[in-house]
Each structure stands twice: as structure tokens, then as C-alpha cells.
Design an enzyme around this catalytic site. Sequence first.
Site, mmCIF file in Angstrom:
data_model
loop_
_atom_site.group_PDB
_atom_site.id
_atom_site.type_symbol
_atom_site.label_atom_id
_atom_site.label_comp_id
_atom_site.label_asym_id
_atom_site.label_seq_id
_atom_site.Cartn_x
_atom_site.Cartn_y
_atom_site.Cartn_z
ATOM 1 N N GLY A 270 0.642 -1.331 -0.295
ATOM 2 C CA GLY A 270 -0.011 0.004 0.159
ATOM 3 C C GLY A 270 0.784 1.147 0.283
ATOM 4 C CD GLU A 271 3.469 3.050 3.669
ATOM 5 O OE1 GLU A 271 4.666 2.619 2.109
ATOM 6 O OE2 GLU A 271 3.974 1.984 4.333
ATOM 7 N N GLY A 272 0.519 3.892 -1.648
ATOM 8 C CA GLY A 272 1.183 4.722 -3.246
ATOM 9 C C GLY A 272 2.617 3.872 -3.363
#
Length: 338
Positions: A305-307
Site C-alpha cells: 500500500g502507501e502508494g
Amino acid sequence: MLPELSSLETFRHLLAEAPAQDAAAIAGAQDRNMQLTKPPQALARLEDLAIWYAGWRGEPRPEIKTPQVIIFAGNHGVTAKGVSAFPPEVTVQMVANFEAGGAAINQLAKLAGAKMDVHAIELDRPTADFTESPAMTDAEFLDALRIGWTAVDADADLLVVGEMGIGNTTAASAICNALFGGVASVWTGRGTGVNDEALEIKTEVVSQAVALHGPEIKDGLDALQRVGGRELAAMAGAMVAARYLRIPVVLDGFICCAAAAALAKTAEGALDHCVAGHESAEGAHPALLNHLEKKPLLSLGLRLGEGSGAALAIQIMKGAIACHSGMATFAEAGVAEG
């Protein structure tokens, strides 16, 4: 200048009336592509990406100079049901890590030359448990959409939106199950690495949520409000703002794509300005990408996640644009065309 986001109906209207690509820029980019010093289609998908990007930027010979990465964080009341391997406090701790520059996304954003912003959204006030009531009231949902709407830098030329929120794979699974049907187990994965017992609980939570809210879900935004989260809503708001600012978007993994799916199921063509950065290791992500008709740029088994996957894919986009705009034409290079 972005229009004011005054109500949920305004947001629906803006989504339905979002601008399209610049046809003249596309034609110019296609013409330039045919003159570059390479055989036709030798750079394959990179050529398609460059022309697509040019159409959104309105420039037949564009550049990528100022990408932006925005991380939205939120907490979820449904975590009280035991759906995650980590407690909600981790959301706060990871936001601090982002702000200190210590997370993976910080390194990938820096490598890409991207400005990175972090928005923590009421972490001390989780959304409601969506097995009992809608996750957000109308006012809460609009506030979250506005945070994303106003977070996009008008000077950015490529956008990545990422997230942090313990429990948000459960929300993403519920959104997908509500929008695309099937049984809850098809859309529910291990997220941060839950064990078999927690996965069973998580799947049942998704099933209960869809059964409760399904009759009231008329479009993707209904699903996002009822079984989503503040950070997912903010991502959706940022994606639509980017469309109005003609900033192409690189989608991240399962959670980001679930937020995007809410837009796609509300207005046709809502994601035309978006490309999928990667296919994550979350089990339902490939199926979700198929529903969105998005072919990922990368497939590295990431599930952070987190981009992070999308930020890494900025490099692919930069490569496509560098070749398109930086290469010489046959005439400029004095090379005979075949």
C-alpha cells in the site's frame, strides 16, 4: 481553478461532466510518434502511454517534471471486530513515519522526484462500524471528499494517491463485493497478513456489511460512503480533482483501486485519466483490475500500500515521456526511414 465542492450532488455532477482528452494533442502526439527514430510500435506500450498522457496534458510533446504523491490516512470502526493483524494505533505511528521520511513510499517518491504530502484524517475518530450503520454520514463523507479535492497541487503533472489505515482492506473488499457481486470470500484477502481465524471473521464482516447496505447502494459513491473509509473517499476526491486539472493519475493497489471503482461505477469513463501502476499480491486485485479494464504497468508481488507500487511506476511513465518527447525524428537525425 477547481469548482467548489458544495454538496454530494455537486460531486456527482462534476464527476458526470468531467473533461475529456484534448483531441488535437493526441493527433499531434501520434504524428510525432510516427516520425521518431525507431520502427513503428518498437516501444510498444510506452508509445501508447505517451500518447495517452499527451492527450490529458494537452501537449503533443509533454514532459513530466512535477509529479505528486499524496498519502491519505484514516481509521476504521470495523477494526473492533478483529479484522486486522495490527491495532488502529499503527495508523498514527505510520503517519509519523511518513512525516519523518522513514517509510518505503518516502524513498520511492524521492527517487521519482515527486513532491509528497500526507493527510491524516481524524485518526482519533474512526468511521462507524459498517456492519451496524453507514461508515460515514453525508457530512463526514463530503468532508473526506473535500480533503482529497483540495489536496491536489495544480502544478503537478502526474498524480499518485496512496493510503494508510488499519482495517482498510476490509473496507475495500466490502466496496468491491457491493459493486461487483459474488460471494464475500472472493473479494476478501489477508491484507496485512491475518491468520485463518481472522480471515474468516473478516469475510463474515464483509458479507454482513453488503447484506445490510446492499439495498441502499445505487451507485459507487453510495458504496464508498456506506462501507468505505475517510482515506478511500479522499483518494476518490483527489482523483476527480486531478481530472479537472488535467493531471493523469497512476493508481496503486487493491485499496486505491477500490476507491477508483466507486467512481467508475458512478459515471462512465470516470477513470479514463487513470492508469494502473501495478498488480498487487492481494488476492482480489487482479479481478478488480479486470473489472476496471486496467492493465497494470508492473507486477512485482507488492502488498504494502502507501502508494508504493504506483510511485515506482512513475519511472515507467517518465521513461515513456522521455522517449516520446526527447527522441529525434528521422528528419532531425538525418536517418533514412525504412
